[in-house]
Design a protein around this motif. Sequence first.
Motif, mmCIF file in Angstrom:
data_model
loop_
_atom_site.group_PDB
_atom_site.id
_atom_site.type_symbol
_atom_site.label_atom_id
_atom_site.label_comp_id
_atom_site.label_asym_id
_atom_site.label_seq_id
_atom_site.Cartn_x
_atom_site.Cartn_y
_atom_site.Cartn_z
ATOM 1 N N UNK A 73 -35.699 -1.000 -8.764
ATOM 2 C CA UNK A 73 -36.025 0.324 -9.282
ATOM 3 C C UNK A 73 -37.418 0.326 -9.898
ATOM 4 N N UNK A 74 -37.749 -0.742 -10.618
ATOM 5 C CA UNK A 74 -39.088 -0.843 -11.201
ATOM 6 C C UNK A 74 -40.154 -0.744 -10.112
ATOM 7 N N UNK A 75 -39.979 -1.466 -9.029
ATOM 8 C CA UNK A 75 -40.993 -1.457 -7.978
ATOM 9 C C UNK A 75 -41.110 -0.086 -7.316
ATOM 10 N N UNK A 76 -39.984 0.608 -7.156
ATOM 11 C CA UNK A 76 -40.028 1.972 -6.612
ATOM 12 C C UNK A 76 -40.787 2.884 -7.564
ATOM 13 N N UNK A 77 -40.459 2.818 -8.853
ATOM 14 C CA UNK A 77 -41.124 3.666 -9.850
ATOM 15 C C UNK A 77 -42.613 3.331 -9.952
ATOM 16 N N UNK B 193 -32.861 8.075 -3.101
ATOM 17 C CA UNK B 193 -34.072 8.881 -3.047
ATOM 18 C C UNK B 193 -34.923 8.756 -1.809
ATOM 19 N N UNK B 194 -34.530 7.943 -0.837
ATOM 20 C CA UNK B 194 -35.347 7.820 0.364
ATOM 21 C C UNK B 194 -34.806 6.774 1.316
ATOM 22 N N UNK B 195 -35.120 6.901 2.611
ATOM 23 C CA UNK B 195 -34.574 5.994 3.620
ATOM 24 C C UNK B 195 -34.922 4.528 3.391
ATOM 25 N N UNK B 196 -36.088 4.246 2.817
ATOM 26 C CA UNK B 196 -36.533 2.864 2.690
ATOM 27 C C UNK B 196 -36.418 2.320 1.273
ATOM 28 N N UNK B 197 -35.729 3.012 0.379
ATOM 29 C CA UNK B 197 -35.586 2.513 -0.986
ATOM 30 C C UNK B 197 -34.835 1.191 -1.042
ATOM 31 N N UNK B 198 -33.783 1.096 -0.265
ATOM 32 C CA UNK B 198 -32.966 -0.121 -0.304
ATOM 33 C C UNK B 198 -32.116 -0.196 0.953
ATOM 34 N N UNK B 199 -32.581 -0.993 1.904
ATOM 35 C CA UNK B 199 -31.845 -1.165 3.166
ATOM 36 C C UNK B 199 -31.008 -2.441 3.162
ATOM 37 N N UNK B 200 -30.829 -3.060 2.002
ATOM 38 C CA UNK B 200 -30.089 -4.323 1.950
ATOM 39 C C UNK B 200 -28.675 -4.150 2.481
ATOM 40 N N UNK B 201 -28.160 -5.213 3.082
ATOM 41 C CA UNK B 201 -26.841 -5.229 3.710
ATOM 42 C C UNK B 201 -26.715 -4.192 4.809
ATOM 43 N N UNK B 202 -27.846 -3.836 5.419
ATOM 44 C CA UNK B 202 -27.836 -2.926 6.561
ATOM 45 C C UNK B 202 -27.619 -1.465 6.221
ATOM 46 N N UNK B 203 -27.814 -1.085 4.956
ATOM 47 C CA UNK B 203 -27.573 0.305 4.559
ATOM 48 C C UNK B 203 -28.574 1.232 5.241
ATOM 49 N N UNK B 204 -28.068 2.251 5.949
ATOM 50 C CA UNK B 204 -28.922 3.135 6.724
ATOM 51 C C UNK B 204 -28.849 4.594 6.339
ATOM 52 N N UNK B 205 -28.350 4.904 5.134
ATOM 53 C CA UNK B 205 -28.177 6.301 4.732
ATOM 54 C C UNK B 205 -29.015 6.665 3.504
ATOM 55 N N UNK B 206 -30.124 5.959 3.311
ATOM 56 C CA UNK B 206 -30.983 6.234 2.169
ATOM 57 C C UNK B 206 -31.510 7.654 2.164
ATOM 58 N N UNK B 207 -31.618 8.222 0.973
ATOM 59 C CA UNK B 207 -32.089 9.589 0.821
ATOM 60 C C UNK B 207 -30.985 10.617 0.719
#
Length: 203
Positions: free
Chosen positions: A64-68, A20-34
């Motif tokens: 997910x809780x923190x995002x919500x 759902x967005x670029x900054x939802x979860x960048x763990x392990x270097x993931x750069x394709x959020x959203x």
Amino acid sequence: MATLSLTQFLSLDGVYQAPGGPDEDRSDGFGQGGWSVPYGDEDFGRFMDGVFRRPSAFLLGRRTYEIFAGHWPRQTDPANPVASKLNALPKYVASRTLEKADWAGTTVLGGDVIAEVTALKEGTDGEVQMHGSGGLARTLLAHDLIDTLHLLVFPVVLGEGHRLFADGARPTAFRHVEGSTTGSGIAIHTYELAGRPEYGSYA
């Protein structure tokens, strides 16, 4: 006793991370959020509205809780089926690091997650819903605690990211009970837990 359902967004290669967005979860270097956002059409919205008409409670992982919790408490339109249910119904967040939860109606499950979710199901009527929460979902799938899967498969391959069914997942059989495709190409499939796989041979 409640049923536990999981509604999960997946790429074609099974990635659930940061839909759902670029900054939802960048763990392990993931750069394709959203990656799910471009496909959110009216068909998708109607399906999600329908899902949110059914719950009696919510179970979420910490991320997910923190995002919500950072978004939905500020949405106060009573006609919004997602916000009205999330803000009004009991919420349970499984976390060993979260010490308190400020979102009204939230209980932190900080102990043995398998025992606590089993007790939650046994002590609740109706449908407890999980949304996202992929890490928690993988743990619960390994113990047959999720009864229904709503998998929304988006027509995109990411090639990286956390996968719902990773190597080492417990072999499990499901029954396909419903399916549809949105105008933007999201394949929506609903499965019910059936037990262990059966095997045969075409020879």
